[in-house]
Design a protein around this motif. Structure first.
Motif, PDB file in Angstrom:
ATOM      1  N   SER A 254       0.807  -1.215   0.000  1.00 27.48           N
ATOM      2  CA  SER A 254       0.000   0.000   0.000  1.00 27.48           C
ATOM      3  C   SER A 254       0.843   1.269   0.000  1.00 27.48           C
ATOM      4  CB  SER A 254      -0.938   0.003   1.213  1.00 27.48           C
ATOM      5  OG  SER A 254      -1.845  -1.068   1.133  1.00 27.48           O
ATOM      6  N   ASN A 255       1.988   1.246   0.656  1.00 28.23           N
ATOM      7  CA  ASN A 255       2.820   2.449   0.700  1.00 28.23           C
ATOM      8  C   ASN A 255       4.040   2.345  -0.211  1.00 28.23           C
ATOM      9  OD1 ASN A 255       1.594   4.381   2.587  1.00 28.23           O
ATOM     10  ND2 ASN A 255       1.799   2.738   4.081  1.00 28.23           N
ATOM     11  N   GLY A 256       4.816   1.280  -0.054  1.00 28.20           N
ATOM     12  CA  GLY A 256       6.045   1.165  -0.835  1.00 28.20           C
ATOM     13  C   GLY A 256       5.802   1.046  -2.325  1.00 28.20           C
ATOM     14  N   MET A 257       4.982   0.079  -2.733  1.00 27.34           N
ATOM     15  CA  MET A 257       4.699  -0.102  -4.148  1.00 27.34           C
ATOM     16  C   MET A 257       3.918   1.088  -4.696  1.00 27.34           C
ATOM     17  SD  MET A 257       5.164  -1.821  -6.826  1.00 27.34           S
ATOM     18  CE  MET A 257       5.806  -3.385  -6.181  1.00 27.34           C
ATOM     19  N   PHE A 258       2.999   1.609  -3.902  1.00 26.09           N
ATOM     20  CA  PHE A 258       2.204   2.739  -4.362  1.00 26.09           C
ATOM     21  C   PHE A 258       3.094   3.946  -4.635  1.00 26.09           C
ATOM     22  CE2 PHE A 258      -1.045   6.160  -3.447  1.00 26.09           C
ATOM     23  CZ  PHE A 258      -1.738   5.977  -4.633  1.00 26.09           C
ATOM     24  N   ARG A 259       4.098   4.161  -3.800  1.00 20.16           N
ATOM     25  CA  ARG A 259       5.030   5.266  -4.032  1.00 20.16           C
ATOM     26  C   ARG A 259       5.748   5.106  -5.369  1.00 20.16           C
ATOM     27  NH1 ARG A 259       7.649   4.762   0.171  1.00 20.16           N
ATOM     28  NH2 ARG A 259       6.737   6.414   1.450  1.00 20.16           N
ATOM     29  N   VAL A 260       6.172   3.895  -5.668  1.00 18.52           N
ATOM     30  CA  VAL A 260       6.842   3.641  -6.940  1.00 18.52           C
ATOM     31  C   VAL A 260       5.912   3.960  -8.109  1.00 18.52           C
ATOM     32  CG1 VAL A 260       7.841   1.859  -8.418  1.00 18.52           C
ATOM     33  CG2 VAL A 260       8.396   1.913  -5.976  1.00 18.52           C
ATOM     34  N   LEU A 261       4.667   3.508  -8.007  1.00 22.97           N
ATOM     35  CA  LEU A 261       3.709   3.749  -9.082  1.00 22.97           C
ATOM     36  C   LEU A 261       3.385   5.235  -9.226  1.00 22.97           C
ATOM     37  CD1 LEU A 261       1.248   0.762  -8.506  1.00 22.97           C
ATOM     38  CD2 LEU A 261       3.073   0.952 -10.206  1.00 22.97           C
ATOM     39  N   CYS A 262       3.265   5.934  -8.101  1.00 22.03           N
ATOM     40  CA  CYS A 262       2.987   7.372  -8.166  1.00 22.03           C
ATOM     41  C   CYS A 262       4.146   8.129  -8.793  1.00 22.03           C
ATOM     42  CB  CYS A 262       2.694   7.918  -6.768  1.00 22.03           C
ATOM     43  SG  CYS A 262       1.076   7.465  -6.118  1.00 22.03           S
ATOM     44  N   GLN A 268       5.274  10.072 -16.153  1.00 18.48           N
ATOM     45  CA  GLN A 268       4.627   9.561 -17.369  1.00 18.48           C
ATOM     46  C   GLN A 268       3.111   9.512 -17.155  1.00 18.48           C
ATOM     47  OE1 GLN A 268       6.289   8.825 -20.176  1.00 18.48           O
ATOM     48  NE2 GLN A 268       8.295   9.232 -19.283  1.00 18.48           N
ATOM     49  N   PRO A 269       2.437  10.664 -17.153  1.00 15.92           N
ATOM     50  CA  PRO A 269       1.002  10.690 -16.841  1.00 15.92           C
ATOM     51  C   PRO A 269       0.156   9.798 -17.746  1.00 15.92           C
ATOM     52  CG  PRO A 269       1.911  12.913 -16.830  1.00 15.92           C
ATOM     53  CD  PRO A 269       2.980  12.022 -17.371  1.00 15.92           C
ATOM     54  N   ARG A 270       0.595   9.564 -18.966  1.00 11.57           N
ATOM     55  CA  ARG A 270      -0.211   8.769 -19.892  1.00 11.57           C
ATOM     56  C   ARG A 270      -0.402   7.326 -19.413  1.00 11.57           C
ATOM     57  NH1 ARG A 270       3.447   5.730 -22.736  1.00 11.57           N
ATOM     58  NH2 ARG A 270       5.617   6.430 -22.646  1.00 11.57           N
ATOM     59  N   ARG A 329     -13.960  13.702 -19.170  1.00 14.16           N
ATOM     60  CA  ARG A 329     -14.103  14.797 -20.139  1.00 14.16           C
ATOM     61  C   ARG A 329     -12.883  15.705 -20.159  1.00 14.16           C
ATOM     62  NH1 ARG A 329     -18.040  16.843 -17.950  1.00 14.16           N
ATOM     63  NH2 ARG A 329     -17.156  18.731 -17.037  1.00 14.16           N
ATOM     64  N   ARG A 330     -12.329  15.981 -18.980  1.00 19.54           N
ATOM     65  CA  ARG A 330     -11.192  16.902 -18.870  1.00 19.54           C
ATOM     66  C   ARG A 330      -9.846  16.191 -19.006  1.00 19.54           C
ATOM     67  NH1 ARG A 330     -11.281  22.254 -18.744  1.00 19.54           N
ATOM     68  NH2 ARG A 330     -10.276  22.513 -16.714  1.00 19.54           N
ATOM     69  N   ARG A 331      -9.900  14.880 -19.105  1.00 15.34           N
ATOM     70  CA  ARG A 331      -8.706  14.058 -19.322  1.00 15.34           C
ATOM     71  C   ARG A 331      -7.655  14.238 -18.218  1.00 15.34           C
ATOM     72  NH1 ARG A 331      -7.830  14.506 -25.946  1.00 15.34           N
ATOM     73  NH2 ARG A 331      -9.900  13.680 -26.481  1.00 15.34           N
ATOM     74  N   HIS A 332      -8.138  14.356 -17.012  1.00 18.95           N
ATOM     75  CA  HIS A 332      -7.209  14.382 -15.877  1.00 18.95           C
ATOM     76  C   HIS A 332      -6.620  12.992 -15.693  1.00 18.95           C
ATOM     77  CE1 HIS A 332      -8.312  18.406 -14.717  1.00 18.95           C
ATOM     78  NE2 HIS A 332      -9.588  18.080 -14.544  1.00 18.95           N
ATOM     79  N   LYS A 333      -5.354  12.933 -15.327  1.00 17.40           N
ATOM     80  CA  LYS A 333      -4.684  11.663 -15.043  1.00 17.40           C
ATOM     81  C   LYS A 333      -4.454  11.590 -13.545  1.00 17.40           C
ATOM     82  CE  LYS A 333      -4.439  10.417 -19.364  1.00 17.40           C
ATOM     83  NZ  LYS A 333      -5.288  11.505 -19.900  1.00 17.40           N
ATOM     84  N   VAL A 334      -5.291  10.799 -12.866  1.00 15.77           N
ATOM     85  CA  VAL A 334      -5.320  10.809 -11.402  1.00 15.77           C
ATOM     86  C   VAL A 334      -4.916   9.445 -10.877  1.00 15.77           C
ATOM     87  CG1 VAL A 334      -6.734  11.270  -9.375  1.00 15.77           C
ATOM     88  CG2 VAL A 334      -7.211  12.465 -11.532  1.00 15.77           C
TER      89      VAL A 334
END
Length: 439
Positions: A254-262, A268-270, A329-334
């Protein structure tokens, strides 16, 4: 009283900064009162700071900053009435160890416990549960130093407690807080993946039937993670995943892997939608039981920025549908999931749940995400929440001003009247309070 040369102060999320003229760390109420009195006579401003976990600029100190480490620990216990008085600088994570020998617990908690009890209550920190209010609703009395340096005690029969229990730091510097507790209890936590449409459509029913219910929706997916917490008697044996397994799940994944992904998503927002799709499909169900505070609290080690609004409970499903459509619609990458919770109505003047049962929608962005895109996302979310009469969490990012806040808080001017009585010369003013309360 100790003093230190002040440098630049920054909050945990990196969203607020200031360079106080001076830092003081008083060790007694008398020292604090003398310092506030002297500052008021010189026309200086004073601002206490706790753990710095607010994302808004509510703790920014243009003048004197007050460290609260001298006000920690148990001041008094009333076992018959199940109450405890704590130094206002006591951190939430310190409290369970103080309560365990008494067989007592806090009624409800949020999912972070790094804050001080005064910081958490002054900004309206809350957990979830349709029958439970925020932490401030547990307050039965406070002691504070007002804007003239006078020490005031505000008890449960004093009408000003409806302002002081959630006072934004605008009335004074809290020195101790008396909390109403309950008998200790355990919680069975059930976490399960679910379909987003089904989760949103069933939200109101689940809030009505579950002690503590919340869910997370992963943007760009049709997946949610639901969390159902059921209160059980104290002494219910802890069970479920082992401590090692929970460490792997909560810390490494939840924290370690998530940090890597974030971090990858920020550069690379795409790839964000693809990552969220994988994360959503990787969710698995688990059930475990433990002492209440150990279930309420989650480790949050990945830094983020957050906006949260309270809206009428019944408006939550429609607001979420609008949010999902806006992100597309706004194409936010969240990359961060959207958190959805609920709370009971209360009677505190500036509580986000004042006078109405409330649903809370919290949105986050990784602290290294593109600033312009993050700001655009927060603006779009805020537009949706404002259209539903939303009240921003006082400790989280928003752009609302006194004119708007007066329109959504029926007792807004009543609070200002209390403020005029406690701080007539605005000793505790800062830019945030001038924006939100006016001057």
């Amino acid at each position: 009283m100790s003093r230190a040369a002040s440098g630049t102060w920054t909050n945990w999320g990196g969203t607020a900064h200031c360079a106080p003229s001076r830092l003081i760390v008083p060790q007694s109420v008398d020292e604090l009162a003398a310092a506030v009195r002297a500052a008021a006579e010189r026309g200086e401003t004073v601002k206490p700071v706790g753990a710095g976990h607010s994302f808004s600029e509510i703790a920014v100190a243009p003048g004197i900053q007050v460290g609260m480490s001298g006000f920690q620990g148990v001041r008094a216990v009333d076992a018959d009435r199940k109450r405890i008085t704590l130094g206002a600088g006591t951190h939430l994570h310190q409290i369970p160890a103080m309560l365990e020998p008494l067989g007592l617990a806090m009624t409800n908690l949020g999912d972070i416990d790094r804050q001080t009890v005064s910081g958490a209550t002054s900004t309206g920190t809350h957990g979830t549960g349709g029958a439970f209010g925020g932490i401030s609703t547990q307050i039965r009395g406070v002691t504070l130093v007002d804007g003239t340096g006078q020490v005031r005690t505000v008890g449960e029969d004093d009408p000003d407690l409806k302002a002081a229990a959630l006072g934004l730091g605008a009335l004074g510097v809290l020195t101790d807080v008396t909390l109403q507790l309950v008998d200790a209890f355990a919680i069975e936590a059930v976490e399960a993946p679910a379909d987003a449409d089904e989760t949103i459509d069933g939200f109101l029913d689940r809030v009505a039937s579950v002690d503590h219910y919340e869910f997370y929706w992963f943007p760009h997916t049709t997946r949610t993670l639901t969390k159902t917490n059921t209160r059980l008697p104290a002494g219910t044996p802890a069970n479920g995943p082992s401590k090692i397994r929970r460490y792997i799940d909560d810390e490494l994944l939840s924290n370690g892997m998530f940090r890597v992904l974030c971090t990858l998503s920020a550069t690379q927002p795409r790839v964000v939608p693809a990552i969220n799709q994988v994360s959503g499909r990787a969710l698995s169900a688990r059930t475990y039981t433990d002492r209440s505070d150990k279930i309420f609290i989650s480790a949050r080690n990945v830094r983020f920025r957050e906006m949260e609004y309270a809206i009428p409970l019944e408006a939550v499903p429609e607001a979420l549908r609008e949010l999902r459509a806006t992100i597309n619609r706004r194409r936010h990458k969240v990359s961060f999931p959207v958190e959805v919770r609920a709370a009971a109505a209360d009677d505190l003047m500036l509580s986000t749940a004042s006078g109405r049962a409330s649903g809370y929608i919290a949105v986050h962005r990784y602290h290294r995400d593109d600033v312009r895109d993050s700001e655009a996302y927060f603006r779009d979310v805020e537009d949706i929440m404002v259209a539903h009469g939303g009240r921003p969490h006082w400790g989280k990012m928003h752009t609302r001003d006194a004119e708007y806040l007066r329109s959504v808080y029926p007792e807004f001017d009543d609070f200002l009247a209390v403020r005029n009585h406690f701080d007539p010369n605005r000793t505790f003013a800062n830019p945030y309070l001038r924006q939100t309360l006016g001057d």
